[in-house]
Motif scaffolding. Structure first.
Motif, mmCIF file in Angstrom:
data_model
loop_
_atom_site.group_PDB
_atom_site.id
_atom_site.type_symbol
_atom_site.label_atom_id
_atom_site.label_comp_id
_atom_site.label_asym_id
_atom_site.label_seq_id
_atom_site.Cartn_x
_atom_site.Cartn_y
_atom_site.Cartn_z
ATOM 1 N N ILE A 1 0.827 -1.200 0.000
ATOM 2 C CA ILE A 1 0.000 0.000 0.000
ATOM 3 C C ILE A 1 0.862 1.252 0.000
ATOM 4 C CG2 ILE A 1 -0.383 0.082 2.498
ATOM 5 C CD1 ILE A 1 -2.873 1.048 -0.234
ATOM 6 N N ARG A 2 2.016 1.184 0.652
ATOM 7 C CA ARG A 2 2.895 2.362 0.684
ATOM 8 C C ARG A 2 3.380 2.722 -0.719
ATOM 9 N NH1 ARG A 2 2.757 3.104 5.892
ATOM 10 N NH2 ARG A 2 3.143 1.440 7.382
ATOM 11 N N SER A 3 3.663 1.724 -1.546
ATOM 12 C CA SER A 3 4.068 1.980 -2.929
ATOM 13 C C SER A 3 2.940 2.619 -3.726
ATOM 14 C CB SER A 3 4.497 0.673 -3.610
ATOM 15 O OG SER A 3 5.645 0.159 -2.990
ATOM 16 N N LEU A 4 1.714 2.153 -3.493
ATOM 17 C CA LEU A 4 0.564 2.753 -4.169
ATOM 18 C C LEU A 4 0.381 4.208 -3.744
ATOM 19 C CD1 LEU A 4 -2.062 -0.110 -4.035
ATOM 20 C CD2 LEU A 4 -0.877 0.765 -6.046
ATOM 21 N N ARG A 5 0.566 4.482 -2.455
ATOM 22 C CA ARG A 5 0.429 5.855 -1.964
ATOM 23 C C ARG A 5 1.517 6.766 -2.532
ATOM 24 N NH1 ARG A 5 -4.074 6.209 0.934
ATOM 25 N NH2 ARG A 5 -4.476 4.579 2.453
ATOM 26 N N ASP A 6 2.702 6.193 -2.820
ATOM 27 C CA ASP A 6 3.759 6.973 -3.476
ATOM 28 C C ASP A 6 3.308 7.414 -4.865
ATOM 29 O OD1 ASP A 6 5.447 6.746 -1.300
ATOM 30 O OD2 ASP A 6 6.633 5.107 -2.174
ATOM 31 N N LEU A 7 2.576 6.544 -5.552
ATOM 32 C CA LEU A 7 2.059 6.870 -6.883
ATOM 33 C C LEU A 7 0.869 7.812 -6.826
ATOM 34 C CD1 LEU A 7 2.198 3.329 -8.500
ATOM 35 C CD2 LEU A 7 3.725 5.259 -8.960
ATOM 36 N N ASP A 8 0.009 7.600 -5.843
ATOM 37 C CA ASP A 8 -1.203 8.410 -5.699
ATOM 38 C C ASP A 8 -1.559 8.532 -4.221
ATOM 39 O OD1 ASP A 8 -3.658 9.674 -5.716
ATOM 40 O OD2 ASP A 8 -4.616 8.221 -7.050
ATOM 41 N N PRO A 9 -1.225 9.643 -3.596
ATOM 42 C CA PRO A 9 -1.495 9.817 -2.167
ATOM 43 C C PRO A 9 -2.981 9.745 -1.798
ATOM 44 C CG PRO A 9 -0.032 11.532 -2.976
ATOM 45 C CD PRO A 9 -0.522 10.770 -4.171
ATOM 46 N N LYS A 10 -3.858 9.889 -2.781
ATOM 47 C CA LYS A 10 -5.294 9.865 -2.510
ATOM 48 C C LYS A 10 -5.904 8.468 -2.621
ATOM 49 C CE LYS A 10 -5.982 14.589 -4.054
ATOM 50 N NZ LYS A 10 -6.645 15.443 -5.025
ATOM 51 N N VAL A 11 -5.079 7.466 -2.948
ATOM 52 C CA VAL A 11 -5.599 6.107 -3.104
ATOM 53 C C VAL A 11 -6.224 5.648 -1.785
ATOM 54 C CG1 VAL A 11 -3.485 4.844 -2.482
ATOM 55 C CG2 VAL A 11 -5.095 3.835 -4.076
ATOM 56 N N ARG A 12 -7.306 4.908 -1.876
ATOM 57 C CA ARG A 12 -7.996 4.366 -0.715
ATOM 58 C C ARG A 12 -7.836 2.852 -0.748
ATOM 59 N NH1 ARG A 12 -7.380 8.460 1.386
ATOM 60 N NH2 ARG A 12 -8.694 10.245 1.112
ATOM 61 N N ALA A 13 -7.607 2.243 0.399
ATOM 62 C CA ALA A 13 -7.401 0.794 0.440
ATOM 63 C C ALA A 13 -8.064 0.189 1.670
ATOM 64 C CB ALA A 13 -5.911 0.485 0.460
ATOM 65 N N ILE A 14 -8.632 -0.981 1.449
ATOM 66 C CA ILE A 14 -9.269 -1.744 2.520
ATOM 67 C C ILE A 14 -8.545 -3.077 2.610
ATOM 68 C CG2 ILE A 14 -11.385 -2.907 3.250
ATOM 69 C CD1 ILE A 14 -12.917 -0.735 1.640
ATOM 70 N N VAL A 15 -8.133 -3.433 3.801
ATOM 71 C CA VAL A 15 -7.484 -4.718 4.020
ATOM 72 C C VAL A 15 -8.529 -5.733 4.462
ATOM 73 C CG1 VAL A 15 -6.853 -4.219 6.419
ATOM 74 C CG2 VAL A 15 -5.537 -5.889 5.140
ATOM 75 N N SER A 16 -8.330 -6.989 4.044
ATOM 76 C CA SER A 16 -9.246 -8.040 4.434
ATOM 77 C C SER A 16 -8.450 -9.306 4.733
ATOM 78 C CB SER A 16 -10.248 -8.306 3.311
ATOM 79 O OG SER A 16 -11.168 -9.290 3.705
ATOM 80 N N SER A 17 -8.800 -9.957 5.830
ATOM 81 C CA SER A 17 -8.123 -11.187 6.209
ATOM 82 C C SER A 17 -9.044 -12.013 7.086
ATOM 83 C CB SER A 17 -6.831 -10.879 6.974
ATOM 84 O OG SER A 17 -6.216 -12.076 7.417
ATOM 85 N N GLY A 18 -8.784 -13.301 7.101
ATOM 86 C CA GLY A 18 -9.516 -14.201 7.974
ATOM 87 C C GLY A 18 -8.734 -14.540 9.229
ATOM 88 N N TYR A 19 -7.527 -13.985 9.343
ATOM 89 C CA TYR A 19 -6.681 -14.259 10.502
ATOM 90 C C TYR A 19 -6.891 -13.184 11.555
ATOM 91 C CZ TYR A 19 -4.460 -17.515 7.328
ATOM 92 O OH TYR A 19 -4.241 -18.537 6.450
#
Length: 65
Positions: A1-19
């Motif tokens: 996600i940090r790499s994506l934010r470097d490309l676009d600081p406005k990117v939104r991300a949701i994490v999902s896990s079963g752990y």
């Protein structure tokens, strides 16, 4: 996600896990995520989190009005 934010600081991300012990689920903001959905989830739950993260619920992307 940090790499994506470097490309676009406005990117939104949701994490999902079963752990449930995953440290990212405990502190998603610290890991760079805007939201979290634990597995298994219902589509309705995912949609609600997407709406919240995108600010489509009127609360804005940070959850504050």
């Amino acid at each position: 996600i940090r790499s994506l934010r470097d490309l676009d600081p406005k990117v939104r991300a949701i994490v999902s896990s079963g752990y449930s012990q995953d440290p990212i689920l405990a502190h998603p903001k610290a890991a760079g995520f805007d939201g979290v959905v634990t597995k298994p989830f219902r589509i309705k739950t995912l949609l609600a989190e997407v709406v919240r993260v995108l600010g489509l619920d009127g609360a804005g992307p940070t959850g504050a009005a």
